[in-house]
Design a protein around this motif. Structure first.
Motif, PDB file in Angstrom:
ATOM      1  N   ARG A 191       0.736  -1.285   0.077  1.00 49.93           N
ATOM      2  CA  ARG A 191      -0.071  -0.109  -0.186  1.00 49.93           C
ATOM      3  C   ARG A 191       0.932   1.226   0.124  1.00 49.93           C
ATOM      4  NH1 ARG A 191      -5.250  -1.085   0.929  1.00 49.93           N
ATOM      5  NH2 ARG A 191      -5.762  -3.171   1.990  1.00 49.93           N
ATOM      6  N   PRO A 192       0.645   2.308  -0.964  1.00 48.05           N
ATOM      7  CA  PRO A 192       1.361   3.349  -0.989  1.00 48.05           C
ATOM      8  C   PRO A 192       1.484   4.092   0.122  1.00 48.05           C
ATOM      9  CG  PRO A 192       0.091   3.216  -2.933  1.00 48.05           C
ATOM     10  CD  PRO A 192      -0.398   2.227  -1.840  1.00 48.05           C
ATOM     11  N   TRP A 193       0.811   4.289   0.969  1.00 50.76           N
ATOM     12  CA  TRP A 193       0.904   4.997   2.114  1.00 50.76           C
ATOM     13  C   TRP A 193       1.972   4.439   3.322  1.00 50.76           C
ATOM     14  CZ3 TRP A 193      -0.186   3.570   7.092  1.00 50.76           C
ATOM     15  CH2 TRP A 193      -1.026   2.225   7.298  1.00 50.76           C
ATOM     16  N   LEU A 194       1.804   3.016   3.302  1.00 52.27           N
ATOM     17  CA  LEU A 194       2.888   2.306   3.962  1.00 52.27           C
ATOM     18  C   LEU A 194       4.165   2.586   3.549  1.00 52.27           C
ATOM     19  CD1 LEU A 194       1.157  -1.093   4.748  1.00 52.27           C
ATOM     20  CD2 LEU A 194       1.540   0.788   6.440  1.00 52.27           C
ATOM     21  N   THR A 195       4.329   2.696   2.013  1.00 48.12           N
ATOM     22  CA  THR A 195       5.943   2.696   1.803  1.00 48.12           C
ATOM     23  C   THR A 195       6.109   4.251   1.983  1.00 48.12           C
ATOM     24  OG1 THR A 195       5.095   3.614  -0.375  1.00 48.12           O
ATOM     25  CG2 THR A 195       5.116   1.435  -0.123  1.00 48.12           C
ATOM     26  N   VAL A 196       5.503   5.327   2.116  1.00 47.70           N
ATOM     27  CA  VAL A 196       5.544   6.715   2.481  1.00 47.70           C
ATOM     28  C   VAL A 196       5.969   6.529   3.946  1.00 47.70           C
ATOM     29  CG1 VAL A 196       4.781   8.972   2.631  1.00 47.70           C
ATOM     30  CG2 VAL A 196       4.305   7.619   0.648  1.00 47.70           C
ATOM     31  N   VAL A 197       5.478   6.084   4.742  1.00 46.19           N
ATOM     32  CA  VAL A 197       5.716   6.209   6.263  1.00 46.19           C
ATOM     33  C   VAL A 197       7.053   5.411   6.415  1.00 46.19           C
ATOM     34  CG1 VAL A 197       5.280   5.015   8.452  1.00 46.19           C
ATOM     35  CG2 VAL A 197       3.288   5.982   7.132  1.00 46.19           C
ATOM     36  N   LEU A 198       7.256   4.259   5.748  1.00 42.75           N
ATOM     37  CA  LEU A 198       8.708   3.667   5.979  1.00 42.75           C
ATOM     38  C   LEU A 198       9.717   4.517   5.351  1.00 42.75           C
ATOM     39  CD1 LEU A 198      10.195   1.159   6.692  1.00 42.75           C
ATOM     40  CD2 LEU A 198       9.697   0.228   4.566  1.00 42.75           C
ATOM     41  N   ALA A 199       9.524   4.914   4.186  1.00 43.31           N
ATOM     42  CA  ALA A 199      10.546   5.984   3.708  1.00 43.31           C
ATOM     43  C   ALA A 199      10.858   7.350   4.500  1.00 43.31           C
ATOM     44  CB  ALA A 199      10.233   6.596   2.356  1.00 43.31           C
ATOM     45  N   ALA A 200       9.784   7.773   5.422  1.00 44.44           N
ATOM     46  CA  ALA A 200      10.119   8.823   6.144  1.00 44.44           C
ATOM     47  C   ALA A 200      10.878   8.436   7.279  1.00 44.44           C
ATOM     48  CB  ALA A 200       8.596   9.399   6.604  1.00 44.44           C
ATOM     49  N   LEU A 201      10.473   7.099   8.042  1.00 43.19           N
ATOM     50  CA  LEU A 201      11.310   6.763   9.093  1.00 43.19           C
ATOM     51  C   LEU A 201      12.938   6.363   8.803  1.00 43.19           C
ATOM     52  CD1 LEU A 201       8.589   4.240  10.494  1.00 43.19           C
ATOM     53  CD2 LEU A 201       9.178   6.502  11.320  1.00 43.19           C
ATOM     54  N   VAL A 202      12.703   6.147   7.212  1.00 44.07           N
ATOM     55  CA  VAL A 202      14.437   5.638   7.141  1.00 44.07           C
ATOM     56  C   VAL A 202      15.045   6.979   6.815  1.00 44.07           C
ATOM     57  CG1 VAL A 202      15.609   4.770   5.172  1.00 44.07           C
ATOM     58  CG2 VAL A 202      13.666   3.573   5.872  1.00 44.07           C
ATOM     59  N   TYR A 203      14.451   7.983   6.353  1.00 38.82           N
ATOM     60  CA  TYR A 203      15.260   9.295   5.975  1.00 38.82           C
ATOM     61  C   TYR A 203      15.381   9.932   7.676  1.00 38.82           C
ATOM     62  CZ  TYR A 203      16.457  13.528   4.136  1.00 38.82           C
ATOM     63  OH  TYR A 203      16.988  15.154   3.556  1.00 38.82           O
ATOM     64  N   ALA A 204      14.405   9.947   8.304  1.00 40.41           N
ATOM     65  CA  ALA A 204      14.731  10.273   9.728  1.00 40.41           C
ATOM     66  C   ALA A 204      15.733   9.668  10.306  1.00 40.41           C
ATOM     67  CB  ALA A 204      13.327  10.190  10.559  1.00 40.41           C
ATOM     68  N   ASN A 205      15.608   8.420  10.301  1.00 36.47           N
ATOM     69  CA  ASN A 205      16.837   7.561  10.931  1.00 36.47           C
ATOM     70  C   ASN A 205      18.263   7.913  10.597  1.00 36.47           C
ATOM     71  OD1 ASN A 205      17.443   5.143  13.042  1.00 36.47           O
ATOM     72  ND2 ASN A 205      18.577   4.574  11.127  1.00 36.47           N
ATOM     73  N   PHE A 206      18.513   8.476   9.558  1.00 39.87           N
ATOM     74  CA  PHE A 206      19.852   8.813   9.231  1.00 39.87           C
ATOM     75  C   PHE A 206      20.376  10.097   9.877  1.00 39.87           C
ATOM     76  CE2 PHE A 206      18.763   6.840   4.605  1.00 39.87           C
ATOM     77  CZ  PHE A 206      19.748   6.081   4.746  1.00 39.87           C
ATOM     78  N   PHE A 207      19.378  10.744  10.383  1.00 40.81           N
ATOM     79  CA  PHE A 207      19.585  11.877  11.270  1.00 40.81           C
ATOM     80  C   PHE A 207      19.447  11.736  12.833  1.00 40.81           C
ATOM     81  CE2 PHE A 207      17.692  13.558   7.509  1.00 40.81           C
ATOM     82  CZ  PHE A 207      18.575  14.689   7.128  1.00 40.81           C
TER      83      PHE A 207
END
Length: 321
Positions: A191-207
């Protein structure tokens, strides 16, 4: 759905046994630029002479696959070639700093990609977005010392030379180009919304990994669970093949890791452990690049929403939905 104009079916002896001949014939893709269509016609004039089965058929598919991959990588290849050439031949102490030369070269490559119709304006939106997302992360990572650049040059933001954003843009260019060159389709896409949530968490974790617990392994597991059931279908030449999308992520991540080794050897940037002498980039970076694929795919879906294969496509190739 791209508009396609079916061409005459291949001779009976060139048809693939067990594959619906309505699917095998070549189509003119509305996704190709005029330059790409010219080269596609040229390749077909050469490879259509080969049988569709046996060693000759496999050879035709292999050649088409390599050519498409090379074409999709043209931005990254040119940028990496300039970085390596600057390391070998650009004179030390020149009036124009090497970093500025790399930035100007990257801008020239990007303009050339558009003018020569190697990249569409639609794709340029994603490339620019990759550039912005990457530069923001570069500013943070260089500030905390994760890696560093040569301090020379004026075309920079803080400690980050502007050419660094183009390295992320090169990944974006590859992703959007490979999507249309191989006419990618997906079954069981999450589901697209799940991929967006995961991508946001991945990007946040880089910081946040520098201040709280690094959860990259948790995110890696989540990515495998989320994308694990998804299969990517890609048209090579006469055949359409399938591959689990997590395998595709791993392969692209490995390719980027090799490119990163070339770039750091050329001293485009250096990790702390490389400051006293170059050594290969740690293999643990493969996880970071795999997670970057999650962000990349979400950004690409902004321009190319995931599409399911046509039913006759699945039936003809013998692949389950």
């Amino acid at each position: 759905m791209p508009n396609t104009e079916p061409l005459p079916p291949p001779p009976a002896e060139n048809r693939v046994p067990g594959v619906d001949p309505r699917f095998v014939p070549r189509t003119r893709s509305a996704n190709f630029t005029s330059v790409e269509q010219y080269f596609d016609d040229l390749v077909h004039r050469l490879l259509d002479r080969l049988p569709a089965t046996g060693i000759a058929g496999a050879f035709a598919e292999f050649v088409a696959f390599v050519l498409k991959q090379a074409w999709a990588c043209v931005f990254g290849f040119l940028l990496l070639a300039v970085i390596f050439a600057a390391k070998l031949w650009y004179p030390e102490g020149a009036a124009l700093a090497r970093n500025d030369v790399l930035t100007l070269s990257a801008v020239a490559i990007q303009i050339g990609m558009i003018v020569a119709r190697l990249e569409t304006l639609r794709e340029l939106r994603v490339v620019i977005l990759f550039h912005i997302v990457g530069t923001l992360m570069e500013l943070f990572k260089t500030d905390i010392g994760s890696w560093s650049y040569d301090a020379a040059g004026i075309l920079r933001v803080g400690a980050v030379p502007l050419f660094s954003g183009f390295m992320y843009a090169a990944v974006g260019s590859y992703m959007v180009r490979v999507y249309r060159l191989f006419d990618l389709r997906f079954t069981r896409y999450p589901r697209p919304w799940l991929t967006v949530v995961l991508a946001a968490l991945v990007y946040a974790n880089f910081f946040t990994q520098h201040y709280i617990v690094d959860v990259r392994w948790v995110l890696l597991g989540a990515a495998v669970l989320l994308y694990g059931p998804c299969v990517m279908r890609f048209r090579v030449f006469r055949r359409t093949l399938g591959m689990p999308i997590v395998v595709a992520f791993a392969l692209v991540a490995t390719f980027i890791w090799f490119a990163e080794n070339i770039a750091t050897f050329s001293q485009a940037w250096l990790y702390p452990e490389q400051l006293s002498g170059w050594q290969p980039v740690s293999a643990t970076k493969l996880v970071s690049w795999f997670l970057l694929m999650i962000i990349s795919v979400v950004l690409v879906t902004w321009v190319y929403p995931p599409r399911r294969p046509a039913e006759r496509h699945l039936a003809a190739t013998g692949l389950a939905a």
